[in-house]
Motif scaffolding. Structure first.
Motif, mmCIF file in Angstrom:
data_model
loop_
_atom_site.group_PDB
_atom_site.id
_atom_site.type_symbol
_atom_site.label_atom_id
_atom_site.label_comp_id
_atom_site.label_asym_id
_atom_site.label_seq_id
_atom_site.Cartn_x
_atom_site.Cartn_y
_atom_site.Cartn_z
ATOM 1 N N LEU A 48 -34.593 -4.078 -4.303
ATOM 2 C CA LEU A 48 -33.079 -4.816 -3.614
ATOM 3 C C LEU A 48 -33.007 -6.184 -4.224
ATOM 4 C CD1 LEU A 48 -31.177 -3.684 -1.489
ATOM 5 C CD2 LEU A 48 -32.912 -2.295 -1.503
ATOM 6 N N VAL A 50 -34.660 -8.696 -3.331
ATOM 7 C CA VAL A 50 -35.197 -9.851 -1.661
ATOM 8 C C VAL A 50 -36.104 -10.978 -1.748
ATOM 9 C CG1 VAL A 50 -35.403 -9.990 0.233
ATOM 10 C CG2 VAL A 50 -33.836 -8.744 0.034
ATOM 11 N N PRO A 77 -32.926 -3.427 6.392
ATOM 12 C CA PRO A 77 -34.317 -3.483 6.140
ATOM 13 C C PRO A 77 -34.749 -3.303 7.207
ATOM 14 C CG PRO A 77 -32.635 -5.346 6.236
ATOM 15 C CD PRO A 77 -31.520 -4.105 6.425
ATOM 16 N N GLY A 81 -30.946 -7.065 11.567
ATOM 17 C CA GLY A 81 -30.561 -8.155 11.817
ATOM 18 C C GLY A 81 -28.986 -7.828 11.774
ATOM 19 N N LEU A 82 -28.563 -8.635 12.598
ATOM 20 C CA LEU A 82 -27.378 -8.826 11.779
ATOM 21 C C LEU A 82 -26.508 -10.383 13.120
ATOM 22 C CD1 LEU A 82 -26.010 -5.455 13.315
ATOM 23 C CD2 LEU A 82 -25.601 -6.107 11.088
ATOM 24 N N TYR A 94 -16.953 -8.076 6.188
ATOM 25 C CA TYR A 94 -17.938 -9.368 5.699
ATOM 26 C C TYR A 94 -18.609 -8.665 4.924
ATOM 27 C CZ TYR A 94 -20.404 -13.834 4.879
ATOM 28 O OH TYR A 94 -21.560 -14.611 4.200
ATOM 29 N N HIS A 99 -20.773 -6.898 -0.171
ATOM 30 C CA HIS A 99 -21.035 -5.901 -1.630
ATOM 31 C C HIS A 99 -20.011 -5.188 -2.797
ATOM 32 C CE1 HIS A 99 -24.928 -4.887 -0.217
ATOM 33 N NE2 HIS A 99 -24.848 -5.201 1.011
ATOM 34 N N VAL B 17 -18.778 -17.051 1.706
ATOM 35 C CA VAL B 17 -19.404 -17.385 2.276
ATOM 36 C C VAL B 17 -19.171 -18.290 3.048
ATOM 37 C CG1 VAL B 17 -21.203 -17.885 3.116
ATOM 38 C CG2 VAL B 17 -22.067 -16.743 1.579
ATOM 39 N N GLU B 210 -29.375 -17.360 10.551
ATOM 40 C CA GLU B 210 -29.664 -16.183 9.878
ATOM 41 C C GLU B 210 -31.385 -16.081 9.597
ATOM 42 O OE1 GLU B 210 -28.223 -18.152 5.839
ATOM 43 O OE2 GLU B 210 -25.482 -17.810 6.797
ATOM 44 N N ARG B 214 -32.359 -12.549 11.393
ATOM 45 C CA ARG B 214 -33.525 -11.718 10.450
ATOM 46 C C ARG B 214 -31.878 -11.315 9.897
ATOM 47 N NH1 ARG B 214 -39.032 -12.271 11.407
ATOM 48 N NH2 ARG B 214 -38.862 -11.871 13.548
ATOM 49 N N VAL B 215 -30.737 -11.495 9.802
ATOM 50 C CA VAL B 215 -29.885 -10.887 8.514
ATOM 51 C C VAL B 215 -29.978 -11.170 7.709
ATOM 52 C CG1 VAL B 215 -27.480 -12.879 9.379
ATOM 53 C CG2 VAL B 215 -27.483 -10.632 8.475
ATOM 54 N N GLU B 217 -32.393 -11.434 5.076
ATOM 55 C CA GLU B 217 -32.728 -10.297 4.245
ATOM 56 C C GLU B 217 -31.986 -9.194 3.992
ATOM 57 O OE1 GLU B 217 -36.072 -8.030 5.748
ATOM 58 O OE2 GLU B 217 -36.236 -7.408 3.845
ATOM 59 N N LEU B 218 -30.425 -8.731 4.574
ATOM 60 C CA LEU B 218 -29.532 -8.161 4.305
ATOM 61 C C LEU B 218 -28.891 -9.144 3.206
ATOM 62 C CD1 LEU B 218 -28.868 -4.863 4.851
ATOM 63 C CD2 LEU B 218 -27.110 -6.092 7.065
ATOM 64 N N LEU B 219 -28.404 -10.397 3.949
ATOM 65 C CA LEU B 219 -27.494 -11.139 3.430
ATOM 66 C C LEU B 219 -28.018 -11.357 1.599
ATOM 67 C CD1 LEU B 219 -26.787 -14.399 5.742
ATOM 68 C CD2 LEU B 219 -25.452 -12.136 4.771
ATOM 69 N N LEU B 220 -29.191 -11.246 1.718
ATOM 70 C CA LEU B 220 -30.008 -12.028 0.188
ATOM 71 C C LEU B 220 -29.989 -10.124 -0.585
ATOM 72 C CD1 LEU B 220 -32.389 -14.497 0.741
ATOM 73 C CD2 LEU B 220 -30.610 -14.299 -0.201
ATOM 74 N N SER B 221 -29.942 -9.647 -0.118
ATOM 75 C CA SER B 221 -29.900 -8.038 -0.899
ATOM 76 C C SER B 221 -28.037 -8.202 -1.796
ATOM 77 C CB SER B 221 -29.919 -7.074 0.041
ATOM 78 O OG SER B 221 -28.268 -6.774 0.997
ATOM 79 N N ALA B 222 -27.627 -8.491 -1.326
ATOM 80 C CA ALA B 222 -26.277 -8.775 -1.985
ATOM 81 C C ALA B 222 -26.144 -9.815 -3.084
ATOM 82 C CB ALA B 222 -25.246 -8.251 -0.624
ATOM 83 N N ILE B 223 -26.396 -11.280 -2.527
ATOM 84 C CA ILE B 223 -25.510 -11.975 -2.845
ATOM 85 C C ILE B 223 -27.125 -13.557 -3.085
ATOM 86 C CG2 ILE B 223 -23.829 -12.291 -2.188
ATOM 87 C CD1 ILE B 223 -24.835 -14.476 0.183
ATOM 88 N N LEU B 228 -25.392 -18.299 -0.883
ATOM 89 C CA LEU B 228 -25.535 -18.602 0.268
ATOM 90 C C LEU B 228 -25.269 -19.761 0.952
ATOM 91 C CD1 LEU B 228 -25.649 -16.722 3.082
ATOM 92 C CD2 LEU B 228 -27.857 -16.849 3.413
#
Lengths: 296, 413
Positions: A48, A50, A77, A81-82, A94, A99, B17, B210, B214-215, B217-223, B228
């Motif tokens: 991904l 990351v 992950p 987390g959200l 969002y 994406h 963002v 963030e 833990r959000v 990691e999700l964000l960094l998989s997209a940008i 950010l």
């Protein structure tokens, strides 16, 4: 098709991945299994973007992955987390937009997603007000909202009740049938065995076995037979030449055959001892393979 | 490290963002309430200050039994009026009553009979202006009595005592707006300090949110991390600008309505200065606050990493308060050019006319240039710290290879 080619990564002195290569073809569900600390999460994070690989390459549809391609991946992950205070629907819109969905596609896709996953009536509430089960569903929706080309899910089944497992399995199956490769890690090996097309087994940062479930199960050198035998004298199992008992149960046993011993030898010995009610060649379960390769 | 937003996708990510940061915060009930309260306080202060008369006001007690003291009291009152100082006279029957009134704060000073003539009674340290006035008047009155007792004719007496005061000639013409300029500069420094600290703190807590949820990691998989970070700073900064503009507009409008400020052009310029310098200062500080946030995983630990930044802002604030009274002091001059303190120290100097526009442009240029450098350093630290849990050491993340930026970056281009 997703390919990892010789991917390595170390954290200070710890080698997390050591030349990992495997692939996830179109329309396949790939189970990614291995003991804790084997490197599953690191590998997924590298896919991904990351995390960065020290060496090796991640390829998508034959080309090195770039930011554009990654934007079309869906990820769940291990650390769920959200944004806790953001409303469910806003959050999905969002993430969909991050994406690459546009301002009209994203809300429609987010609505579709929550409907499929069964949380449509809670979408105006902040995520933190949802039950843990519903939060998990929203997390899955976050991975699916943009209609990804590839799904990578880190322990998606952990913490789900049997109904949740069935729902998730169904959703993943649909994705696979639509041509999306799905890679997920799990410790639930029976589940992996049941729903995956192929498995990648990783230990100590290396791929120790991979292939379709069938290939893996028939790959081993061990040949096992299972016999159920009524009214046999106790201890008859020990009399069988060229085979060794590895498991005993009421009214029968599982034998491992030595080098040249044909399965018939066990059948003949059982016939001599009593009335055979069942006889079969046994393929090792994923759990057994796992134990074997991880220990070896 | 490739610069942020150089690709179309990067610019789009920054925009998305920053919009989320802006919209989610402006929707927040807490933000709406605190903004309303701040505005109410601001309006209240302006309206309240319009009721206080310009010049000082004193209350003087005079002992009623003495004719001399009574006449001194009356003369003090009229002499005060001539100088723009209002002195209210209340007569007291005895020294004991005067003491009581002094203690409860009803009067600021009293003139009572002493063994060798009238005595000025105060509670502790005497109010200089009032006592000075009383001394001058009393000396004249006592001199008049003494001369009259010596038989000087009243006609000559008045002529001898009625001397013109010395004329005052200023080298520079006094600025008729000096007082209100100083007030505007004070409010400006206060607003800048509040906004820089408040919104910088928001950037830090936003980064931690963030991380702790833990959000990220999700964000960094997209940008990318830099996208950010930039989006967060831009979004929160724009909200800060909007709030500041709103406060300035309402403050100017209300001031004008209650007649406190009669120079809309000057105040408008000051408001503009504050807004521009907020933008410059926020760009500098927000990156530091983001680094402070990225080094911890829980809001409770944020205080530790933020302390150095808070101290720098606080020190800059005190220097800027000093700038209100002495805008040409060497320390103030220096502070108005150094990047961390310039956003707070330069505006008051400009408003008070101590710095030239050219100096302001130079100071702004220094700030902006160092901000560009800060952003590079900060995004490197941010990028490698953002995915780590627990308290992260600065040196460690600086040395470590970036975890993400390159990997998500545009390797193919």
């Amino acid at each position: 098709m997703l390919e990892l080619v010789d991917v390595s990564r170390r954290f200070r002195d710890v080698v997390a991945l050591d030349g990992v290569s495997f692939s996830a073809p179109q329309g396949q569900m790939v189970g990614f299994v291995g003991p804790n600390g084997a490197g599953k999460t690191t590998a997924m994070r590298i896919v991904l973007g990351v995390l960065e690989a020290d060496r090796g390459e991640v390829r998508w549809r034959g080309r090195p992955v770039d930011a554009e391609a990654r934007r079309r991946f869906g990820y769940m992950p291990e650390e769920r987390g959200l944004y806790p205070k953001m409303r469910v629907l806003d959050q999905l819109v969002y993430l969909g937009r991050l994406h690459g969905l546009d301002a009209t596609e994203a809300p429609a896709a987010a609505r579709r997603c929550v409907e499929v996953l069964g949380v449509p009536d809670r979408v105006r509430e902040p995520v933190q007000q949802l039950s843990l089960g519903n939060q998990q569903r929203v997390q899955l929706a976050a991975a699916l909202v943009h209609g990804p080309d590839l799904l990578v899910l880190d322990e998606p089944f952990s913490g789900l009740d049997p109904v949740g497992v069935d729902v998730l399995t169904g959703v993943l199956r649909e994705q696979v049938e639509a041509g999306v490769p799905v890679v997920f890690s799990s410790h639930q090996l029976e589940l992996v065995e049941r729903i995956c097309d192929s498995v990648v087994l990783i230990a100590h940062g290396r791929v120790v076995a991979s292939g379709s479930i069938e290939e893996l199960r028939s790959r081993g050198d061990r040949r096992l037979v299972r016999v159920e035998c009524a009214d046999a004298a106790p201890g008859w199992e020990e009399m069988v030449a060229g085979a060794r008992v590895i498991e005993r149960f009421t009214g029968g046993a599982v034998f491992e055959l030595d080098g040249g011993t044909p399965p018939d030898a066990v059948l003949d010995a059982a016939r001599g001892a009593g009335t055979v009610t069942a006889f079969s060649v046994v393929r090792p379960s994923l759990t057994e393979i796992f134990r074997e390769v991880v220990a070896g | 490290m490739s610069a942020t937003g150089t690709t179309r996708g990067g610019r789009r990510a920054v925009r998305l963002v920053s919009r989320r940061e802006f919209v989610e915060r402006i929707r927040d009930r807490g933000f709406q309430i605190s903004t309303s309260i701040t505005l109410l306080i601001l309006v209240g202060l302006i309206v309240a200050s319009s009721f206080t008369k310009p010049g000082a006001t004193y209350a003087l007690g005079t002992q009623a039994s003495s004719d001399v003291i009574r006449s001194i009291g009356n003369e003090v009152s009229s002499a005060g009026d001539a100088q723009g100082v209002h002195v209210g006279i209340s007569s007291v029957d005895s020294q004991a009553e005067a003491e009581r009134l002094l203690r409860d704060g009803t009067i600021d000073a009293a003139i009572v009979e002493g063994e060798h003539g009238p005595v000025i009674l105060v509670q502790s340290s005497p109010p200089d202006q009032l006592v000075g006035l009383v001394q001058v008047v009393a000396r004249t009155a006592l001199a008049r009595d003494a001369l009259a007792n010596e038989g000087v004719a009243p006609k000559h007496l008045e002529a001898a005592l009625d001397q013109r005061p010395l004329a005052v000639r200023s080298l520079e013409p006094p600025d008729p707006h000096a007082k209100s300029n100083s007030a505007v500069a004070f409010v400006g420094v206060l607003l800048l300090y509040g906004q820089l600290f408040g919104y910088g703190f928001w950037v830090a807590t936003g980064v931690v949110e963030e991380k702790s949820s833990r959000v990220v990691e999700l964000l960094l998989s997209a940008i990318r991390p830099s996208e950010l970070l930039t989006g967060k700073i831009v979004g929160i900064g724009l909200l800060g600008l909007l709030q500041l503009t709103l406060m300035a507009t309402i403050a100017l409008f209300v001031s004008n309505a209650v007649g406190l400020l009669t120079f809309p052009a000057g105040a408008l310029g000051a408001a503009g200065l504050v807004i521009v310098w907020f933008a410059i200062g926020f760009a500098f500080y927000s990156t530091l606050f983001a680094v402070a946030g990225s080094l911890v995983s829980r809001q409770e630990d944020l205080q530790n990493t933020m302390t150095p930044i808070s101290l720098v802002i606080l020190a800059s604030f005190f220097v800027s308060i000093g700038a209100l009274s002495s805008p040409d002091a060497p320390l103030v001059k220096l502070a108005s050019f150094l990047p961390p303190s310039a956003p707070l120290a330069m505006p008051p100097r400009l408003i008070l006319g101590s710095a030239t526009p050219a100096q302001a442009v130079l100071s702004a240029a220094i700030s902006i240039a160092s901000t560009v450098g800060m952003i590079r350093i900060a995004s490197r630290i941010y990028a490698s710290a953002i995915l780590r849990t627990g308290r992260v050491g600065l040196r460690e993340v600086w040395r470590s290879r970036r975890t993400t930026d390159q990997a998500t970056g545009v390797r193919s281009t």
